[in-house]
Design a protein around this motif. Structure first.
Motif, PDB file in Angstrom:
ATOM      1  N   GLU A  43       0.825  -1.192   0.000  1.00  0.00           N
ATOM      2  CA  GLU A  43       0.000   0.000   0.000  1.00  0.00           C
ATOM      3  C   GLU A  43       0.868   1.255   0.000  1.00  0.00           C
ATOM      4  O   GLU A  43       1.880   1.320   0.698  1.00  0.00           O
ATOM      5  CB  GLU A  43      -0.871  -0.003   1.246  1.00  0.00           C
ATOM      6  CG  GLU A  43      -2.321   0.317   0.967  1.00  0.00           C
ATOM      7  CD  GLU A  43      -3.145   0.114   2.212  1.00  0.00           C
ATOM      8  OE1 GLU A  43      -3.553   1.132   2.790  1.00  0.00           O
ATOM      9  OE2 GLU A  43      -3.347  -1.056   2.616  1.00  0.00           O
ATOM     10  N   ARG A  95      12.781   4.481   7.248  1.00  0.00           N
ATOM     11  CA  ARG A  95      11.816   5.041   6.302  1.00  0.00           C
ATOM     12  C   ARG A  95      10.458   4.415   6.575  1.00  0.00           C
ATOM     13  O   ARG A  95      10.339   3.204   6.733  1.00  0.00           O
ATOM     14  CB  ARG A  95      12.263   4.726   4.872  1.00  0.00           C
ATOM     15  CG  ARG A  95      11.304   5.238   3.820  1.00  0.00           C
ATOM     16  CD  ARG A  95      11.990   5.291   2.454  1.00  0.00           C
ATOM     17  NE  ARG A  95      11.198   6.107   1.564  1.00  0.00           N
ATOM     18  CZ  ARG A  95      10.382   5.596   0.630  1.00  0.00           C
ATOM     19  NH1 ARG A  95      10.305   4.300   0.459  1.00  0.00           N
ATOM     20  NH2 ARG A  95       9.674   6.401  -0.134  1.00  0.00           N
ATOM     21  N   ILE A 134       6.168   4.289   5.557  1.00  0.00           N
ATOM     22  CA  ILE A 134       5.045   4.631   4.694  1.00  0.00           C
ATOM     23  C   ILE A 134       3.831   4.528   5.599  1.00  0.00           C
ATOM     24  O   ILE A 134       3.515   3.439   6.096  1.00  0.00           O
ATOM     25  CB  ILE A 134       4.915   3.651   3.509  1.00  0.00           C
ATOM     26  CG1 ILE A 134       6.161   3.688   2.623  1.00  0.00           C
ATOM     27  CG2 ILE A 134       3.652   3.941   2.695  1.00  0.00           C
ATOM     28  CD1 ILE A 134       6.385   4.970   1.850  1.00  0.00           C
ATOM     29  N   ARG A 174       3.763   2.025   8.596  1.00  0.00           N
ATOM     30  CA  ARG A 174       4.609   0.853   8.384  1.00  0.00           C
ATOM     31  C   ARG A 174       6.066   1.269   8.252  1.00  0.00           C
ATOM     32  O   ARG A 174       6.371   2.245   7.586  1.00  0.00           O
ATOM     33  CB  ARG A 174       4.231   0.131   7.088  1.00  0.00           C
ATOM     34  CG  ARG A 174       2.789  -0.338   6.990  1.00  0.00           C
ATOM     35  CD  ARG A 174       2.585  -1.184   5.754  1.00  0.00           C
ATOM     36  NE  ARG A 174       2.723  -0.440   4.506  1.00  0.00           N
ATOM     37  CZ  ARG A 174       3.542  -0.790   3.525  1.00  0.00           C
ATOM     38  NH1 ARG A 174       4.314  -1.853   3.649  1.00  0.00           N
ATOM     39  NH2 ARG A 174       3.596  -0.078   2.420  1.00  0.00           N
ATOM     40  N   ALA A 175       6.966   0.509   8.877  1.00  0.00           N
ATOM     41  CA  ALA A 175       8.392   0.741   8.657  1.00  0.00           C
ATOM     42  C   ALA A 175       8.787  -0.068   7.434  1.00  0.00           C
ATOM     43  O   ALA A 175       8.500  -1.262   7.373  1.00  0.00           O
ATOM     44  CB  ALA A 175       9.187   0.295   9.868  1.00  0.00           C
ATOM     45  N   VAL A 176       9.412   0.570   6.423  1.00  0.00           N
ATOM     46  CA  VAL A 176       9.727  -0.178   5.203  1.00  0.00           C
ATOM     47  C   VAL A 176      11.222  -0.346   4.934  1.00  0.00           C
ATOM     48  O   VAL A 176      11.618  -1.196   4.145  1.00  0.00           O
ATOM     49  CB  VAL A 176       9.059   0.436   3.942  1.00  0.00           C
ATOM     50  CG1 VAL A 176       7.555   0.399   4.061  1.00  0.00           C
ATOM     51  CG2 VAL A 176       9.551   1.830   3.684  1.00  0.00           C
ATOM     52  N   LYS A 177      12.059   0.453   5.587  1.00  0.00           N
ATOM     53  CA  LYS A 177      13.494   0.291   5.287  1.00  0.00           C
ATOM     54  C   LYS A 177      14.316   0.917   6.408  1.00  0.00           C
ATOM     55  O   LYS A 177      13.999   2.014   6.869  1.00  0.00           O
ATOM     56  CB  LYS A 177      13.819   0.985   3.956  1.00  0.00           C
ATOM     57  CG  LYS A 177      15.293   1.028   3.573  1.00  0.00           C
ATOM     58  CD  LYS A 177      15.695  -0.122   2.660  1.00  0.00           C
ATOM     59  CE  LYS A 177      17.197  -0.209   2.457  1.00  0.00           C
ATOM     60  NZ  LYS A 177      17.725   0.845   1.598  1.00  0.00           N
ATOM     61  N   GLU A 220      17.974   2.422   7.337  1.00  0.00           N
ATOM     62  CA  GLU A 220      19.221   2.929   6.745  1.00  0.00           C
ATOM     63  C   GLU A 220      20.116   3.495   7.838  1.00  0.00           C
ATOM     64  O   GLU A 220      19.642   3.814   8.923  1.00  0.00           O
ATOM     65  CB  GLU A 220      18.884   4.014   5.708  1.00  0.00           C
ATOM     66  CG  GLU A 220      18.319   3.404   4.426  1.00  0.00           C
ATOM     67  CD  GLU A 220      17.565   4.386   3.542  1.00  0.00           C
ATOM     68  OE1 GLU A 220      17.529   5.579   3.861  1.00  0.00           O
ATOM     69  OE2 GLU A 220      17.018   3.942   2.528  1.00  0.00           O
ATOM     70  N   LYS A 250      22.831   9.471   8.671  1.00  0.00           N
ATOM     71  CA  LYS A 250      23.895  10.358   8.172  1.00  0.00           C
ATOM     72  C   LYS A 250      24.348  11.282   9.299  1.00  0.00           C
ATOM     73  O   LYS A 250      23.525  11.770  10.059  1.00  0.00           O
ATOM     74  CB  LYS A 250      23.369  11.183   7.006  1.00  0.00           C
ATOM     75  CG  LYS A 250      23.527  10.458   5.701  1.00  0.00           C
ATOM     76  CD  LYS A 250      23.494  11.418   4.513  1.00  0.00           C
ATOM     77  CE  LYS A 250      23.436  10.612   3.232  1.00  0.00           C
ATOM     78  NZ  LYS A 250      22.241  10.802   2.461  1.00  0.00           N
ATOM     79  N   GLY A 284      25.915   7.057   8.132  1.00  0.00           N
ATOM     80  CA  GLY A 284      25.242   6.621   6.908  1.00  0.00           C
ATOM     81  C   GLY A 284      25.386   5.151   6.578  1.00  0.00           C
ATOM     82  O   GLY A 284      24.521   4.572   5.940  1.00  0.00           O
ATOM     83  N   LEU A 327      25.707   1.023   7.337  1.00  0.00           N
ATOM     84  CA  LEU A 327      25.059   0.117   8.290  1.00  0.00           C
ATOM     85  C   LEU A 327      25.456  -1.310   7.956  1.00  0.00           C
ATOM     86  O   LEU A 327      25.731  -1.627   6.808  1.00  0.00           O
ATOM     87  CB  LEU A 327      23.532   0.280   8.219  1.00  0.00           C
ATOM     88  CG  LEU A 327      22.746  -0.200   9.441  1.00  0.00           C
ATOM     89  CD1 LEU A 327      23.189   0.488  10.717  1.00  0.00           C
ATOM     90  CD2 LEU A 327      21.258   0.030   9.246  1.00  0.00           C
ATOM     91  N   LEU A 333      20.605  -3.754   8.715  1.00  0.00           N
ATOM     92  CA  LEU A 333      19.785  -3.498   7.530  1.00  0.00           C
ATOM     93  C   LEU A 333      18.575  -4.410   7.443  1.00  0.00           C
ATOM     94  O   LEU A 333      17.574  -4.087   6.811  1.00  0.00           O
ATOM     95  CB  LEU A 333      20.632  -3.666   6.268  1.00  0.00           C
ATOM     96  CG  LEU A 333      21.608  -2.531   5.956  1.00  0.00           C
ATOM     97  CD1 LEU A 333      22.670  -3.007   4.985  1.00  0.00           C
ATOM     98  CD2 LEU A 333      20.884  -1.337   5.377  1.00  0.00           C
ATOM     99  N   LEU A 365      14.038  -5.141  10.059  1.00  0.00           N
ATOM    100  CA  LEU A 365      12.578  -5.185   9.932  1.00  0.00           C
ATOM    101  C   LEU A 365      12.063  -6.617   9.850  1.00  0.00           C
ATOM    102  O   LEU A 365      10.922  -6.904  10.162  1.00  0.00           O
ATOM    103  CB  LEU A 365      12.115  -4.385   8.709  1.00  0.00           C
ATOM    104  CG  LEU A 365      12.384  -2.879   8.780  1.00  0.00           C
ATOM    105  CD1 LEU A 365      11.902  -2.194   7.517  1.00  0.00           C
ATOM    106  CD2 LEU A 365      11.702  -2.263   9.996  1.00  0.00           C
TER     107      LEU A 365
END
Lengths: 272, 741
Positions: free
Chosen positions: B46, B69, B71, B74-77, B79, B82, B89, B91, B96, B99
């Protein structure tokens, strides 16, 4: 004129810095909704857009040496722009060469799984979905809406995170800019690499780091003039846009199929 | 109608021509390609509003900053953050794929109580109220009977607010038994205590060093704060800094180093003393430091000069004397040399005399508390809670000896000796352990001699796990009080060991708790309140979040804004104020330890006749071997020369394999005095003949199908070997026998 404006996105991977930690592989999987299965130890079936190979110099103890080599899609330019091995064989125009960016795309909805492209790719950068992807209950929550999950029967591969390019362009457009800054569009692997071994940028722009690192020779389809730089299987004439740097000669040799007593070639073979 | 030859052929040819010319075929083919993809066989993620949340990763003790990150909700990524002082920056592979742990199938959804026999995997859901009151009742009973000291805690760390809350609870309750998971940091703490008289963590200024002499430390294999080490390694690539790696196997670190020197395993101390010999003999040491700021140098010098000449060291270590001399010279002549130890990821403490010998090298070149050198870093004192008021029962309980023997007459300097716990429980020599809490640790997987550890656990009548995941220890607990996952909770992430400057990270909720879990900090506070009296008084906070905010004070706002807090006015101590020993100087031969200066090889288990080979573990950043195991993505990155199906590969030199009649990919039986395992053979030129190497991090029995049941847990094959001075686990390997299976 048109050619001057076009970008040629490419990657330089410094093998002296690469530690083989695998962050690039997982950053890519997480970014691109790459599926996984219970047993991933059969590497012919394991989908890894970015795969880290372990190379050895083959010498006995204690003169043994190893080097890791991350391998994304090479986004080959071919003998003339767009003449990538995979693009030319696709009967469904499911893979295409983008003249604006130099990126070789993969359009999943067009692909019907004939796998000609896989046969023609000398880098084994393409993967076939033998099964529908299955995420354990609840895990599909982390899927990114920017990349569509693929189904059984289609081929997939590294896209240089093209969706990130689109997002960067959109952002620039919203801010009334036409040009992207060098760091605005970076692939997930470049960003994640803890060793800073990957550099990504426009090979047509002499101010970009990638250009300065390899000094591509435009007369020879971007063949690197930096003596420590090489491309995989240079002599095939596929003209990849992924370059490698290594200070070790044995590593540079492994990059192509040399005969035992042959020294590293000075010129490429031009075919067709 | 009669079908003659002519009409048959015209039908065939006409049909073929018609089909080819008609667009129908192509249209149908195209349609089928589109059509077969129209069904919801794959999920359609979604879309929604994108946002980013800064937090800190606590999957290992590295303390990296992360940016997640999102949406919508929802946590999608995940990283790397920085601008973060540790990872800027970048990882690691585990961070990584976090999730997959957050949303993964191994989460514990609700408090669980065991039904039926332990370890059978049958549970009943209970309420948080019921769970807390059950723990309070059990602990209350013990306390009433005057047995408060028989309660214990195994904790992954003893720093940060949650471990400190546990510590506080145990103190006011009346038990000295808080045991921290051990690592090379234990040895370093002890070394700094004995040689410099300070209670501090080691801090290495790698970024400014220009010659790293590593005694087997996996600089790019996950040692220290992993991403910081990767970055340091790249810095040396740019600045011309040199790394010399000393270990018997060509690890990734050895391959990345400027020089790999294979050494007979377990003889690193002798090499360190041999290098010291050359430095002293050629007067390459820092005379100012030695003359003004050190004590006991003359004694130590005589001993080193007498016994550790390059030739005798060459015999012990298997490194030729010319190499030793050249190494010593380049180390001492470098402008900012730094020697470090801790094999692989530093998960085992190793022998204390190895650590002191390596530290003595740093002292010889005078790089203690100096740019590019090693610092003694005092704890940032941000946790200042009022003293607890102990009642009589607590005071009696706290007077008791620790079950693991830390601080006892035998091991007066050690603070935690978790490796001795299984033996102490199994022998029953002191007193039984009647209640055990496990938080931030997975001892049933990570402690060596798995069988003995399991036996000890079986003897503890009440085991409570605070794990967010169904790990090996949770599987064998009586009660699971699941903590929020690391991306669902606030928590301070203390400065990772090895960092010269204080950096406190803030883990904060990226998503709302998905399940019926509770912050372990809150559970401790609830538990204290349920127990009443002095115990409740010691926990005046209403919630953990309130406690954390109050504790961090002005730092809280900075941390919320930036995601971390770093020391603004951090300064380097002068040599005059660095040392708190009796002499006020650096002690080359601390008197308390008597024979410490000598190299006594660690007596590893097994005899040479029955077990002709040596088994050593190796660590890989792609195989998590701590509190959590590999998530599916990380398992995917494991090479097929490490794991194939469910079989793990041992690494064997082709020469050794030939002597045993073993070929690539062949099955073999590995037996040590502690255990047996079926493995496959992988021939690797980069390992010293006579050695067998097995990766750590496989052989899980818990977690999901992507990880469980694959390979062998190295800890099933090795037992701890007590260091005579520290009591810590000094085992670096074990003798082994190899046969065709």
């Amino acid at each position: 004129m048109k050619h001057k404006k076009a970008k040629k996105y490419g990657m330089v991977i410094n093998l002296d810095k690469c530690t083989g930690c695998g962050s690039c592989m997982v950053a890519c999987m997480a970014e691109n909704n790459v599926p996984f299965r219970k047993d991933e130890s059969d590497k012919l079936l394991s989908i890894t857009w970015m795969r880290v190979y372990k190379l050895t110099n083959g010498k006995p103890f204690p003169n043994t040496d190893i080097c890791y080599l991350p391998r994304p899609c090479m986004h080959c330019e071919g003998q003339h722009e767009g003449h990538s091995p995979c693009v030319t064989v696709c009967p469904a125009v499911a893979t295409d060469y983008n003249i604006e960016t130099g990126i070789v795309s993969q359009i999943y909805t067009r692909c019907f799984g004939c796998r000609y492209c896989m046969a023609s790719c000398p880098y084994k950068a393409r993967y076939f979905n033998w099964w529908d992807p299955v995420w354990p209950d609840g895990m599909e929550k982390y899927l990114s809406p920017n990349v569509s999950p693929r189904m059984r029967g289609v081929v997939e591969k590294c896209s240089f995170c093209f969706h990130r390019y689109q997002m960067a362009k959109e952002k620039a457009f919203m801010e009334g800019r036409r040009k992207l800054k060098e760091d605005e569009y970076q692939t997930a692997c470049t960003q994640a690499c803890p060793a800073g071994a990957i550099t990504f940028g426009d090979l047509n722009n002499p101010n970009h780091a990638v250009y300065r690192m390899v000094k591509p020779d435009p007369k020879h389809h971007g063949r690197p003039t930096n003596p420590n730089a090489f491309r995989l299987l240079e002599r095939l004439g596929t003209n990849p846009k992924v370059y490698y740097l290594s200070s070790r000669e044995w590593v540079r040799r492994v990059g192509d199929n040399y005969l035992k007593n042959e020294s590293i070639a000075k010129k490429t073979v031009h075919q067709g | 109608m009669k079908i003659d030859r002519r009409s048959f052929l015209s039908f065939l040819i006409g049909g073929a021509a018609g089909t080819t010319l008609s667009p129908l075929t192509w249209k149908l083919m195209d349609d089928s390609a589109i059509w077969t993809q129209m069904w919801p066989w794959t999920p359609v993620p979604e879309d929604g509003e994108a946002s980013y949340v800064n937090s800190a990763c606590s999957l290992c003790s590295g303390g990296c900053g992360i940016t997640v990150r999102k949406i919508d909700d929802r946590a999608v990524k995940i990283e790397g953050m920085k601008g973060h002082p540790l990872n800027n920056g970048g990882l690691c592979i585990l961070g990584l794929s976090g999730l997959q742990l957050l949303y993964g199938p191994t989460r514990v959804w609700t408090p669980l109580k065991r039904v039926g026999k332990r370890g059978r995997g049958r549970w009943e859901k209970i309420s948080w109220k019921g769970a807390v009151s059950e723990v309070a009742e059990t602990l209350g009973d013990l306390r009433k009977k005057g047995q408060s000291h028989t309660a214990g805690i195994i904790s992954g760390s003893d720093r940060g607010t949650v471990p400190r809350l546990f510590d506080r609870f145990l103190t006011v309750y009346g038990s000295p038994n808080l045991m921290r998971t051990s690592s090379i940091i234990d040895s370093y703490e002890l070394t700094l205590h004995l040689m410099q008289g300070v209670q501090a963590l080691p801090g290495f200024d790698f970024e400014n060093a220009d010659f790293i002499l590593s005694f087997g430390s996996g600089i790019v294999d996950g040692w220290g704060s992993p991403v910081r080490m990767f970055r340091a390694n790249s810095t040396w690539c740019n600045t011309g800094g040199k790394v010399v790696q000393i270990e018997p196997r060509l690890s990734n670190t050895a391959a990345k180093s400027d020089k790999w020197i294979p050494i007979n395993p377990g003889t690193e101390t002798a090499l360190a003393l041999g290098i010291a010999h050359v430095i002293i003999k050629e007067s390459l040491y820092d005379a100012e430091f030695i003359n003004y700021y050190s004590e006991g140098f003359e004694d130590w010098k005589r001993f080193v000069l007498d016994e550790y000449g390059p030739d005798s060291v060459a015999t012990i270590t298997g490194i030729d004397s010319a190499t030793i001399i050249a190494l010593a010279s380049s180390f001492a002549r470098a402008s900012k040399p730094l020697a470090i130890c801790g094999r692989g990821q530093g998960t085992t403490p190793g022998s204390l005399n190895e650590c002191t010998a390596v530290h003595a090298l740093n002292a010889l070149v005078g790089n203690i508390n100096k740019k590019g050198g090693i610092f003694a870093v005092a704890e940032p004192d941000y946790i200042n809670w009022p003293e607890v008021e102990m009642d009589a029962r607590a005071a009696v309980g706290m007077q008791k000896d620790r079950l693991d023997g830390a601080g006892s007459k035998k091991y007066p300097f050690s603070r935690h000796l978790l490796n001795r716990l299984p033996q102490a429980i199994n022998s029953g020599e002191k007193y039984p352990l009647k209640a055990l809490f496990v938080a931030g640790a997975n001892p049933l997987y990570t402690m060596s001699d798995s069988k003995a550890v399991k036996k000890a656990f079986d003897k503890v009548p009440f085991v409570v796990s605070f794990s967010s995941y169904m790990d090996e220890t949770a599987q064998n607990a009586d009660l699971i009080l699941p903590n929020h996952a690391y991306l669902e909770r606030y928590e301070d992430i203390p400065t990772p060991a090895g960092m010269p400057k204080p950096v406190i990270g803030l883990s904060r909720p990226v998503v709302k708790p998905l399940f019926n879990t509770k912050h372990t900090g809150d559970v401790i506070i609830l538990l204290a309140k349920a127990m009443g009296g002095n115990i409740a008084d010691a926990f005046a906070w209403n919630s953990y979040d309130e406690c954390l905010k109050e504790t961090l004070g002005y730092k809280w706002r900075v941390m919320v804004e930036k995601g971390f807090w770093s020391h603004p006015d951090f300064f380097v101590q002068t040599h005059e104020e660095s040392f708190d020993t009796v002499s006020g100087k650096f002690e080359f031969a601390p008197k308390e330890t008597g024979s410490l200066k000598q190299f006594k090889p660690v007596k590893i288990e097994g005899d040479k006749t029955n077990y002709p080979l040596l088994l050593i573990p190796y660590d890989s950043i792609r195989l998590a071997n701590g509190v959590v195991g590999d998530p599916p993505f990380v398992m995917k990155s494991v090479d097929d020369t490490v794991l194939k199906g469910t079989d793990v590969f041992i690494e064997l030199n082709p020469k050794t394999a030939g002597e045993h009649g073993l070929r690539e990919g062949q099955l073999a039986m590995l037996s040590t005095p502690v255990g047996k395992a079926r493995v496959k053979v992988h021939l690797f030129d980069g390992i010293m003949p006579g050695l067998v190497a097995l990766p750590r991090g496989l052989g899980h029995t818990a977690f999901d199908d992507y990880l469980a049941g694959k390979g062998i847990n190295f800890n099933e094959l090795i037992g701890p070997v007590e260091d005579s001075v520290s009591g810590l686990d000094a085992a670096w390997g074990i003798r082994v026998k190899l046969a065709k299976a």
